[in-house]
Scaffold this active site. Structure first.
Site, PDB file in Angstrom:
ATOM      1  N   GLU A  45       1.669 -31.500 -13.786  1.00  0.00           N
ATOM      2  CA  GLU A  45       0.371 -31.121 -13.238  1.00  0.00           C
ATOM      3  C   GLU A  45      -0.308 -32.402 -12.776  1.00  0.00           C
ATOM      4  O   GLU A  45      -0.546 -33.302 -13.578  1.00  0.00           O
ATOM      5  CB  GLU A  45      -0.427 -30.447 -14.367  1.00  0.00           C
ATOM      6  CG  GLU A  45      -1.726 -29.821 -13.956  1.00  0.00           C
ATOM      7  CD  GLU A  45      -2.473 -29.297 -15.196  1.00  0.00           C
ATOM      8  OE1 GLU A  45      -1.818 -28.803 -16.158  1.00  0.00           O
ATOM      9  OE2 GLU A  45      -3.705 -29.404 -15.203  1.00  0.00           O
ATOM     10  N   ASP A  56     -13.810 -31.661 -18.255  1.00  0.00           N
ATOM     11  CA  ASP A  56     -13.005 -32.731 -18.834  1.00  0.00           C
ATOM     12  C   ASP A  56     -13.769 -33.639 -19.778  1.00  0.00           C
ATOM     13  O   ASP A  56     -14.925 -33.965 -19.548  1.00  0.00           O
ATOM     14  CB  ASP A  56     -12.378 -33.560 -17.716  1.00  0.00           C
ATOM     15  CG  ASP A  56     -11.252 -32.802 -17.039  1.00  0.00           C
ATOM     16  OD1 ASP A  56     -10.288 -32.445 -17.743  1.00  0.00           O
ATOM     17  OD2 ASP A  56     -11.351 -32.530 -15.833  1.00  0.00           O
TER      18      ASP A  56
END
Ligand SMILES: Cc1ncc(COP(=O)(O)O)c(C=O)c1O
Lengths: 256, 395
Positions: A45, A56
């Site tokens: 990924e 995040d």
């Protein structure tokens, strides 16, 4: 066949590794892909860096900031990935927030993915209804899979809708949290994994967020077809002075 | 009225572009906000706090010396007289009452200048709720008095050290906290931004501004519609509130003033309608200041409350449709207008509000016309900036 389906057919306990394009250095992308494939990762990924990555934690945020400072853009990434299928066969997923993709042009983005041999995307802030209404036909035509996330808070009804609309696999976020490596299995996680398992979804599942080592990886593999590691791998990259060797050792240590 | 569609759009703008982890929280809010805020018990509590705690209705003041100067009729909507010093508190009362009815125990908020943080901390103190305010590290340093106010009020101020360490990053960190605490926590957004239903909800709580203007203007002039309404636009909540009940009266010209900073061509500006492009920021599709690659850029304004790289989707819609007009005002124009109001009317405005006042210079309103300027806040928080400006421009 989409390479993602192929990997799920052929392999068990799938290890998907995330890294941010342009980090640690602008030109590391292909080198890291090759080292991961050679080292035994099953899926890759690649994060397209963004200035405001709201899902995040600090590790991936910092890698995004550095990658942007290094000059990474979607255009640049596609340039680097040009010809990648001449020498790699590992499935590649592009992960990124929707705004840079919108600015690049979603249609152009999908075409480029197809031309290069990208297998899927993860666009965490693109909602399911918007994807279905505006982009699904485009993705389907290109054979590009868009992967959706579910979390412990996602209702059964919504999980089933997501299952219905998904291709490739479902990304199970392991706990109520942003990304970030954890060494231990979190409270309540097992109940959630059991619950989702009991829905008998048609899609395969990979568990991500907080997976960092052999213990957390093995635990995830008991409830899903495999798992995704991000922050722990970014940390490794930040410390490595021999990418090939360190990546191979990392993959080996996780898989056990 | 400024109505939003069922799915949260104003034309092409709005929506809820959020990660799945936030979906349940936002969905819960979306499914409940209208029913709760329209219920009689909520309305009763909300209105009584606005009256007795905030001091509403705020006056609509005929500024005679300012009117004389511009040879027209200027009314100031005195949001600066709200408790805590700005319109922001209208919204924090509404959202925190809502949070309580949803059973939430912990309140989080983002803040830039600290006004929304103070307004949130104030109402949390009043309601006995735990409060944590995210504020960019750079803003913590340049807005010290508001940081201390929040602490005095019992809130915890958390420095946002991510990204560029200002308002947009404080917003990101608040969203991240909400992802990490989805059950007991409520996120009070400070402007008409964020995923649906926030823009609509915040506009509804601020709509009391235009509701009062209508009534007060009718009492004073016999006519409830002014010719112009001027309001500054950061995210756009005071402007949305001031425009709300006039949106359908096409004879009322709605004018939003954005911070041009050092000038729209200088690279140090926050004039989003001029410099922004369609994009997604903080959960909604709107106009966003960004690079050609879609990276959000750090804006600049002397006024921390206008220093935001986006605008609420409702303003993107009013701008695109032409119903609203948006103009840039530089630091210098705003500072001069703030100093002028202080001398002419004895009112020291927030620098944000000074941006709206500055446009009187260019408006060219006729002698018989009526102009309402939404004076969104008072200048106490900005004294240091005003004083420095005066020192630097003494020549
Ligand atoms: C006095 C004042 N006016 C205006 C604003 C800008 O916000 P908005 O555009 O949402 O009204 C702020 C924000 O801090 C403020 O403090």
């Amino acid at each position: 066949m989409n390479r993602i389906d192929q990997v799920f057919q052929e392999k068990k306990n799938i290890l998907n590794i995330y890294f941010t394009a342009g980090y640690p250095k602008l030109g590391d992308t292909v080198k890291i892909i090759k080292a991961l494939e050679k080292g035994g990762a099953d899926l890759i990924e690649i994060g397209m860096p963004y200035s405001d990555p709201v899902a995040d934690g600090p590790t991936i945020q910092e890698s995004n900031m550095e990658a942007l400072e290094n000059g990474m853009t979607i255009t640049k990434l596609f340039e680097q990935l040009e010809g990648i299928r001449d020498h790699t066969n590992i499935p590649i997923i592009l992960m990124g927030y929707i705004n840079p993709v919108i600015q690049y042009g979603v249609e152009r983005f999908v075409e480029k993915c197809k031309a290069i041999g990208i297998d899927g995307t993860i666009l965490p802030d693109l909602p399911l209804p918007d994807f279905k209404r505006e982009y699904k036909a485009l993705f389907d035509k290109a054979g590009l899979y868009n992967i959706f996330l579910i979390s412990p808070q996602t209702s059964e009804e919504r999980i089933k809708q997501i299952d219905e609309a998904s291709n490739g696999f479902i990304y199970m976020v392991s706990s109520n949290s942003i990304t970030g490596a954890k060494d231990k299995i979190q409270e309540g996680q097992v109940e959630y994994y059991e619950r989702v398992k009991s829905y008998n979804l048609r899609n395969k599942k990979l568990i991500g967020f907080g997976i960092s080592n052999n213990e957390t990886f093995t635990n995830a593999c008991a409830y899903a077809e495999g798992a995704i590691i991000g922050s722990a791998f970014i940390k490794l990259l930040s410390q490595s002075d021999n990418l090939d060797k360190d990546i191979a050792e990392f993959v080996k240590s996780v898989k056990g | 009225m400024l109505a939003v569609s069922e799915s949260g759009f104003y034309g092409n703008f709005g929506g809820a572009y959020i990660p799945e982890m936030l979906h349940p929280n936002v969905e819960e809010l979306k499914n409940n906000y209208l029913e709760i805020i329209q219920s009689p018990s909520f309305q009763e509590e909300f209105l009584s706090l606005l009256k007795d705690y905030v001091g509403r209705p705020t006056p609509l003041y005929y500024a005679s010396r300012l009117s004389e100067k511009y040879n027209t009729n200027v009314y100031l909507k005195r949001e600066d007289l709200c408790h805590t010093g700005a319109h922001k508190v209208n919204n924090t009362i509404g959202q925190i009452l809502l949070a309580k009815r949803l059973g939430k125990k912990r309140i989080i908020a983002e803040t830039g200048a600290g006004q929304h943080g103070v307004a949130t901390a104030t109402i949390c103190a009043l309601m006995g709720l735990e409060c944590e305010v995210f504020m960019g590290k750079i803003d913590v340093a340049r807005q010290k008095p508001n940081v201390e106010r929040m602490k005095m009020l019992g809130a915890k101020v958390i420095e946002a050290v991510s990204g560029s360490q200002t308002l947009k990053d404080a917003t990101n960190d608040a969203m991240r906290d909400w992802i990490n605490n989805p059950v007991d926590t409520y996120y009070v957004i400070g402007s008409v931004v964020g995923p649906h239903p926030y823009p609509d909800m915040v506009a509804r709580f601020q709509a009391v501004i235009s509701e009062e203007i209508k009534k007060q203007l009718a009492e004073k002039t016999g006519k409830e519609n002014p010719d112009y309404i001027l309001a500054c636009v950061g995210g756009g909540s005071n402007a949305a509130g001031a425009f709300y009940h006039f949106a359908e009266n096409s004879e009322v010209k709605l004018i939003g003033l954005e911070a041009a900073g050092k000038g729209v061509d200088t690279g140090e500006s926050a004039a989003t309608t001029l410099l922004g492009k369609e994009g997604v920021l903080h959960g909604s599709r709107s106009l966003v200041m960004q690079t050609p690659d879609g990276q959000v850029v750090e804006p600049y304004s002397i006024s921390a409350g206008l220093d935001y790289p986006g605008i609420g989707p409702v303003h993107a819609y009013l701008f695109a449709s032409g119903r609203g007009k948006y103009f840039p005002v530089t630091d210098e124009e705003a500072m001069e207008a703030g100093l002028q109001l202080s001398r002419l009317e004895g009112i020291i405005p927030a620098i944000e509000s000074s941006h709206a006042l500055a446009y009187l210079e260019k408006l060219n309103a006729k002698p018989e016309e009526v102009v309402v300027v939404n004076l969104s806040g008072r200048g106490d928080k900005d004294l240091a900036t005003y004083i420095k400006w005066i020192e630097d421009h003494k020549s």
